[in-house]
Write a protein that holds these residues in place. Sequence first.
Motif, PDB file in Angstrom:
ATOM      1  N   ILE A   3       0.845  -1.200   0.000  1.00  9.19           N
ATOM      2  CA  ILE A   3       0.000   0.000   0.000  1.00  9.19           C
ATOM      3  C   ILE A   3       0.880   1.249   0.000  1.00  9.19           C
ATOM      4  O   ILE A   3       0.558   2.240  -0.654  1.00  9.19           O
ATOM      5  CB  ILE A   3      -1.000  -0.036   1.164  1.00  9.19           C
ATOM      6  CG1 ILE A   3      -2.009  -1.169   0.923  1.00  9.19           C
ATOM      7  CG2 ILE A   3      -1.700   1.306   1.330  1.00  9.19           C
ATOM      8  CD1 ILE A   3      -2.955  -1.442   2.063  1.00  9.19           C
ATOM      9  N   LYS A   4       2.008   1.201   0.697  1.00 14.06           N
ATOM     10  CA  LYS A   4       2.942   2.334   0.668  1.00 14.06           C
ATOM     11  C   LYS A   4       3.411   2.574  -0.767  1.00 14.06           C
ATOM     12  O   LYS A   4       3.485   3.711  -1.220  1.00 14.06           O
ATOM     13  CB  LYS A   4       4.129   2.060   1.585  1.00 14.06           C
ATOM     14  CG  LYS A   4       5.109   3.189   1.670  1.00 14.06           C
ATOM     15  CD  LYS A   4       5.168   3.679   3.073  1.00 14.06           C
ATOM     16  CE  LYS A   4       6.077   4.871   3.206  1.00 14.06           C
ATOM     17  NZ  LYS A   4       5.782   5.590   4.417  1.00 14.06           N
ATOM     18  N   ASP A   5       3.703   1.498  -1.491  1.00  9.36           N
ATOM     19  CA  ASP A   5       4.090   1.621  -2.904  1.00  9.36           C
ATOM     20  C   ASP A   5       2.951   2.179  -3.745  1.00  9.36           C
ATOM     21  O   ASP A   5       3.163   3.059  -4.579  1.00  9.36           O
ATOM     22  CB  ASP A   5       4.528   0.267  -3.472  1.00  9.36           C
ATOM     23  CG  ASP A   5       5.889  -0.170  -2.953  1.00  9.36           C
ATOM     24  OD1 ASP A   5       6.642   0.671  -2.419  1.00  9.36           O
ATOM     25  OD2 ASP A   5       6.189  -1.376  -3.070  1.00  9.36           O
ATOM     26  N   TRP A   6       1.735   1.668  -3.554  1.00 10.36           N
ATOM     27  CA  TRP A   6       0.582   2.130  -4.345  1.00 10.36           C
ATOM     28  C   TRP A   6       0.310   3.609  -4.149  1.00 10.36           C
ATOM     29  O   TRP A   6      -0.080   4.305  -5.077  1.00 10.36           O
ATOM     30  CB  TRP A   6      -0.672   1.342  -3.992  1.00 10.36           C
ATOM     31  CG  TRP A   6      -0.639  -0.104  -4.380  1.00 10.36           C
ATOM     32  CD1 TRP A   6       0.162  -0.689  -5.321  1.00 10.36           C
ATOM     33  CD2 TRP A   6      -1.428  -1.153  -3.823  1.00 10.36           C
ATOM     34  NE1 TRP A   6      -0.074  -2.036  -5.374  1.00 10.36           N
ATOM     35  CE2 TRP A   6      -1.056  -2.350  -4.480  1.00 10.36           C
ATOM     36  CE3 TRP A   6      -2.405  -1.188  -2.839  1.00 10.36           C
ATOM     37  CZ2 TRP A   6      -1.634  -3.572  -4.183  1.00 10.36           C
ATOM     38  CZ3 TRP A   6      -2.979  -2.414  -2.553  1.00 10.36           C
ATOM     39  CH2 TRP A   6      -2.599  -3.586  -3.216  1.00 10.36           C
ATOM     40  N   THR A   7       0.487   4.071  -2.896  1.00 11.51           N
ATOM     41  CA  THR A   7       0.216   5.484  -2.601  1.00 11.51           C
ATOM     42  C   THR A   7       1.445   6.357  -2.835  1.00 11.51           C
ATOM     43  O   THR A   7       1.398   7.562  -2.585  1.00 11.51           O
ATOM     44  CB  THR A   7      -0.279   5.664  -1.156  1.00 11.51           C
ATOM     45  OG1 THR A   7       0.746   5.235  -0.261  1.00 11.51           O
ATOM     46  CG2 THR A   7      -1.563   4.900  -0.904  1.00 11.51           C
ATOM     47  N   LYS A   8       2.524   5.740  -3.271  1.00  5.50           N
ATOM     48  CA  LYS A   8       3.785   6.439  -3.536  1.00  5.50           C
ATOM     49  C   LYS A   8       4.301   7.186  -2.308  1.00  5.50           C
ATOM     50  O   LYS A   8       4.979   8.198  -2.414  1.00  5.50           O
ATOM     51  CB  LYS A   8       3.644   7.382  -4.724  1.00  5.50           C
ATOM     52  CG  LYS A   8       3.297   6.658  -6.009  1.00  5.50           C
ATOM     53  CD  LYS A   8       3.142   7.605  -7.158  1.00  5.50           C
ATOM     54  CE  LYS A   8       2.850   6.957  -8.473  1.00  5.50           C
ATOM     55  NZ  LYS A   8       2.233   5.721  -8.569  1.00  5.50           N
ATOM     56  N   GLY A   9       3.945   6.694  -1.120  1.00  2.00           N
ATOM     57  CA  GLY A   9       4.400   7.293   0.122  1.00  2.00           C
ATOM     58  C   GLY A   9       3.776   8.637   0.441  1.00  2.00           C
ATOM     59  O   GLY A   9       4.230   9.340   1.330  1.00  2.00           O
ATOM     60  N   ASP A  10       2.707   9.006  -0.297  1.00  2.00           N
ATOM     61  CA  ASP A  10       2.071  10.310  -0.116  1.00  2.00           C
ATOM     62  C   ASP A  10       0.986  10.318   0.973  1.00  2.00           C
ATOM     63  O   ASP A  10       0.416  11.369   1.233  1.00  2.00           O
ATOM     64  CB  ASP A  10       1.435  10.783  -1.428  1.00  2.00           C
ATOM     65  CG  ASP A  10       2.467  11.113  -2.476  1.00  2.00           C
ATOM     66  OD1 ASP A  10       3.626  11.394  -2.096  1.00  2.00           O
ATOM     67  OD2 ASP A  10       2.129  11.101  -3.666  1.00  2.00           O
ATOM     68  N   LYS A  11       0.681   9.184   1.548  1.00  2.00           N
ATOM     69  CA  LYS A  11      -0.387   9.093   2.546  1.00  2.00           C
ATOM     70  C   LYS A  11       0.162   8.582   3.873  1.00  2.00           C
ATOM     71  O   LYS A  11       1.152   7.856   3.912  1.00  2.00           O
ATOM     72  CB  LYS A  11      -1.510   8.153   2.072  1.00  2.00           C
ATOM     73  CG  LYS A  11      -2.129   8.553   0.756  1.00  2.00           C
ATOM     74  CD  LYS A  11      -2.823   9.885   0.856  1.00  2.00           C
ATOM     75  CE  LYS A  11      -3.354  10.317  -0.496  1.00  2.00           C
ATOM     76  NZ  LYS A  11      -3.872  11.660  -0.482  1.00  2.00           N
ATOM     77  N   ILE A  12      -0.493   8.962   4.945  1.00  2.61           N
ATOM     78  CA  ILE A  12      -0.169   8.416   6.254  1.00  2.61           C
ATOM     79  C   ILE A  12      -0.811   7.036   6.328  1.00  2.61           C
ATOM     80  O   ILE A  12      -2.000   6.882   6.055  1.00  2.61           O
ATOM     81  CB  ILE A  12      -0.710   9.322   7.373  1.00  2.61           C
ATOM     82  CG1 ILE A  12      -0.014  10.681   7.327  1.00  2.61           C
ATOM     83  CG2 ILE A  12      -0.548   8.656   8.737  1.00  2.61           C
ATOM     84  CD1 ILE A  12      -0.639  11.717   8.238  1.00  2.61           C
ATOM     85  N   LEU A  13      -0.028   6.028   6.687  1.00  2.00           N
ATOM     86  CA  LEU A  13      -0.543   4.667   6.800  1.00  2.00           C
ATOM     87  C   LEU A  13      -0.707   4.301   8.271  1.00  2.00           C
ATOM     88  O   LEU A  13       0.227   4.399   9.063  1.00  2.00           O
ATOM     89  CB  LEU A  13       0.399   3.671   6.128  1.00  2.00           C
ATOM     90  CG  LEU A  13       0.644   3.874   4.638  1.00  2.00           C
ATOM     91  CD1 LEU A  13       1.514   2.740   4.105  1.00  2.00           C
ATOM     92  CD2 LEU A  13      -0.642   3.988   3.859  1.00  2.00           C
ATOM     93  N   PHE A  14      -1.923   3.885   8.627  1.00  2.00           N
ATOM     94  CA  PHE A  14      -2.264   3.484   9.984  1.00  2.00           C
ATOM     95  C   PHE A  14      -2.487   1.977   9.995  1.00  2.00           C
ATOM     96  O   PHE A  14      -3.473   1.489   9.451  1.00  2.00           O
ATOM     97  CB  PHE A  14      -3.512   4.225  10.450  1.00  2.00           C
ATOM     98  CG  PHE A  14      -4.075   3.733  11.754  1.00  2.00           C
ATOM     99  CD1 PHE A  14      -3.273   3.626  12.873  1.00  2.00           C
ATOM    100  CD2 PHE A  14      -5.405   3.405  11.869  1.00  2.00           C
ATOM    101  CE1 PHE A  14      -3.785   3.181  14.085  1.00  2.00           C
ATOM    102  CE2 PHE A  14      -5.946   2.966  13.064  1.00  2.00           C
ATOM    103  CZ  PHE A  14      -5.129   2.853  14.177  1.00  2.00           C
ATOM    104  N   ALA A  15      -1.559   1.234  10.591  1.00  2.00           N
ATOM    105  CA  ALA A  15      -1.680  -0.217  10.701  1.00  2.00           C
ATOM    106  C   ALA A  15      -2.467  -0.542  11.966  1.00  2.00           C
ATOM    107  O   ALA A  15      -2.002  -0.297  13.079  1.00  2.00           O
ATOM    108  CB  ALA A  15      -0.302  -0.867  10.739  1.00  2.00           C
ATOM    109  N   ASP A  16      -3.670  -1.072  11.802  1.00  2.00           N
ATOM    110  CA  ASP A  16      -4.533  -1.409  12.931  1.00  2.00           C
ATOM    111  C   ASP A  16      -4.119  -2.768  13.466  1.00  2.00           C
ATOM    112  O   ASP A  16      -4.773  -3.784  13.228  1.00  2.00           O
ATOM    113  CB  ASP A  16      -5.989  -1.389  12.494  1.00  2.00           C
ATOM    114  CG  ASP A  16      -6.943  -1.511  13.664  1.00  2.00           C
ATOM    115  OD1 ASP A  16      -6.487  -1.451  14.817  1.00  2.00           O
ATOM    116  OD2 ASP A  16      -8.151  -1.661  13.420  1.00  2.00           O
ATOM    117  N   THR A  17      -3.004  -2.798  14.173  1.00  2.00           N
ATOM    118  CA  THR A  17      -2.424  -4.049  14.657  1.00  2.00           C
ATOM    119  C   THR A  17      -2.999  -4.522  15.979  1.00  2.00           C
ATOM    120  O   THR A  17      -2.878  -5.684  16.330  1.00  2.00           O
ATOM    121  CB  THR A  17      -0.902  -3.883  14.822  1.00  2.00           C
ATOM    122  OG1 THR A  17      -0.662  -2.753  15.659  1.00  2.00           O
ATOM    123  CG2 THR A  17      -0.218  -3.680  13.482  1.00  2.00           C
TER     124      THR A  17
END
Length: 71
Positions: free
Chosen positions: A28-42
């Motif tokens: 997902i980081k690749d798909w968004t090209k690192g432009d979004k904050i990623l929240f992993a609901d671990t």
Amino acid sequence: MKCYSAVDIVEIGTPLIIRYGLSIVEQIKDWTKGDKILFADTKIADAGRWETNEAISAGANMVSVLAGASS
């Protein structure tokens, strides 16, 4: 304009992480090209430092922690 341009934070839910592992965070980081904050609901309940480091290393910017307390 991409369909997710109005999105600030992308939540990567627990079921998705359970099914695909933390590699889905990398994808997902690749798909968004690192432009979004990623929240992993671990929902980390133990081994907090290790699990957090794993999620952050995979590309997550934030993780969730599960906590409990008695009254």
